[in-house]
Design an enzyme around this catalytic site. Structure first.
Site, PDB file in Angstrom:
ATOM      1  N   ARG A 112       0.675  -1.163   0.274  1.00  0.00           N
ATOM      2  CA  ARG A 112      -0.095  -0.169  -0.234  1.00  0.00           C
ATOM      3  C   ARG A 112       1.211   1.101  -0.097  1.00  0.00           C
ATOM      4  NH1 ARG A 112      -3.352  -2.436  -1.601  1.00  0.00           N
ATOM      5  NH2 ARG A 112      -5.546  -3.124  -1.519  1.00  0.00           N
ATOM      6  N   ASP A 129       4.712   0.186  -6.852  1.00  0.00           N
ATOM      7  CA  ASP A 129       3.749  -0.464  -7.864  1.00  0.00           C
ATOM      8  C   ASP A 129       2.658   0.362  -6.627  1.00  0.00           C
ATOM      9  OD1 ASP A 129       2.209  -1.397  -9.996  1.00  0.00           O
ATOM     10  OD2 ASP A 129       1.379  -3.338  -8.184  1.00  0.00           O
ATOM     11  N   GLU A 184      -3.659   7.097  -5.963  1.00  0.00           N
ATOM     12  CA  GLU A 184      -3.789   6.830  -7.426  1.00  0.00           C
ATOM     13  C   GLU A 184      -4.581   7.066  -7.870  1.00  0.00           C
ATOM     14  OE1 GLU A 184      -3.900   2.164  -6.792  1.00  0.00           O
ATOM     15  OE2 GLU A 184      -1.765   2.413  -5.824  1.00  0.00           O
ATOM     16  N   HIS A 209       0.138  -0.354 -10.388  1.00  0.00           N
ATOM     17  CA  HIS A 209      -0.225  -0.414  -9.454  1.00  0.00           C
ATOM     18  C   HIS A 209      -1.022  -2.202 -10.014  1.00  0.00           C
ATOM     19  CE1 HIS A 209      -3.091  -1.345  -6.081  1.00  0.00           C
ATOM     20  NE2 HIS A 209      -2.928  -2.804  -5.836  1.00  0.00           N
TER      21      HIS A 209
END
Length: 308
Positions: A233, A257, A262, A281
């Site tokens: 996270r 990632d 986001e 992600h």
């Protein structure tokens, strides 16, 4: 009615339709909260990914809802006490994309160690400086894992195959568990993992205790020249402190990632850092993982609804 308001694989959607129940599929419905609420008036099941905020406000519009299916493993967007209060069950694809994420972590470490993309770009531009792209080996390096669940164990197994040493922290694991013993993982406290890790990979859930686990004070305890990989996270990392550590050279590089927020805004400080690589992600989004997630969640939702 089953409402699917985010993307699901064709096979998962077909499995839902095979139940004989009405299925409303609109992968962009999550963007229109009012339209989603209207559609949920007759729904017995709701299937989401990570964009739909499932909370008391949304559930109030779904009086017939029995189950929420989550196409993935993270549950940050679902307020579980609100589901429990209304007697709505939750089904999610626990562990189903663990192999995909573990392979991503290994790919990230290999990228950091060998910089194949950079070497290829150098040659494409007319260069042939072999000494600039030798890199280093993963063998005998120490990998630190914060979190040793389904993903962490798979990362450890693959890292051991590369000859890496593995130290890990996880309050749910015991040193004499067979998986821990067989992989020769050394279980220690999180501060010790950070102190020893030449590569640090995060696999912990977001909790008050793990929020901004990686910040200036903890980064300072990591070996100079070490690397960070985060597939868990974005909120586990203080992003300003990470940028400072990368620019100072205390951290030699990082692969993220997951970020917060986001998607990443165009003017975000994480952009433009030379030794930082960010992906959108995608660690768990292999074709195989998505196929399995779609089918698993479809089957789980139908089982809770009592439909074969």
């Amino acid at each position: 009615m089953i409402v699917v308001c985010e993307f699901i694989t064709p096979s998962g959607l077909e499995r839902l339709k095979q139940s004989g129940l009405e299925v409303h599929y609109d992968p962009n419905l999550w963007k229109d909260r009012a339209a989603l609420k209207a559609r949920l008036a007759e729904a017995t099941a709701l299937v989401v990914r990570n964009q739909t905020q499932v909370n008391a406000d949304l559930l109030a519009a779904a009086p017939k809802l029995k189950v929420v299916g989550r196409l993935g493993v993270g549950l940050d967007n679902i307020v579980q006490p609100d589901l429990k209060a209304r007697g709505v069950q939750l089904y999610f694809a626990r562990g189903i994309n663990a192999v995909a994420v573990a392979e991503y972590v290994l790919a990230a470490m290999l990228h950091l160690a060998r910089n194949i993309a950079g070497a290829a770009a150098h040659v494409a531009g007319g260069g042939w400086n072999r000494s600039a792209f030798g890199g280093f080996e993963l063998a005998n390096k120490t990998l630190g894992l914060v979190g040793l669940g389904e993903v962490g164990l798979r990362v450890a197994r693959r890292a051991r195959a590369f000859g890496m040493k593995v130290v890990a922290s996880d309050p749910m694991r015991l040193s004499w568990e067979s998986a821990v013993e067989d992989l020769e993982i050394e279980l220690v406290a999180t501060p010790e993992v950070l102190r020893r890790a030449q590569f640090l990979s995060l696999h912990a859930p977001l909790t008050p205790e793990t929020k901004e686990l990686i910040r200036a004070e903890t980064i300072a305890t990591m070996p100079r020249g070490s690397y960070l990989i985060n597939t868990a996270r974005g909120e586990l990392v203080n992003q300003a402190d990470l940028v400072a550590a990368l620019r100072s050279g205390h951290l030699a590089g990082a692969v993220l990632d997951v970020v917060d927020p986001e998607p990443l805004p165009e003017q975000h400080p994480l952009r433009g850092v030379d030794n930082l690589w960010i992906t959108p992600h995608v660690a768990g989004l292999t074709a195989e993982a998505q196929e399995a997630v779609g089918l698993r969640v479809a089957e789980g939702v139908l089982s809770i609804l009592g439909v074969a």
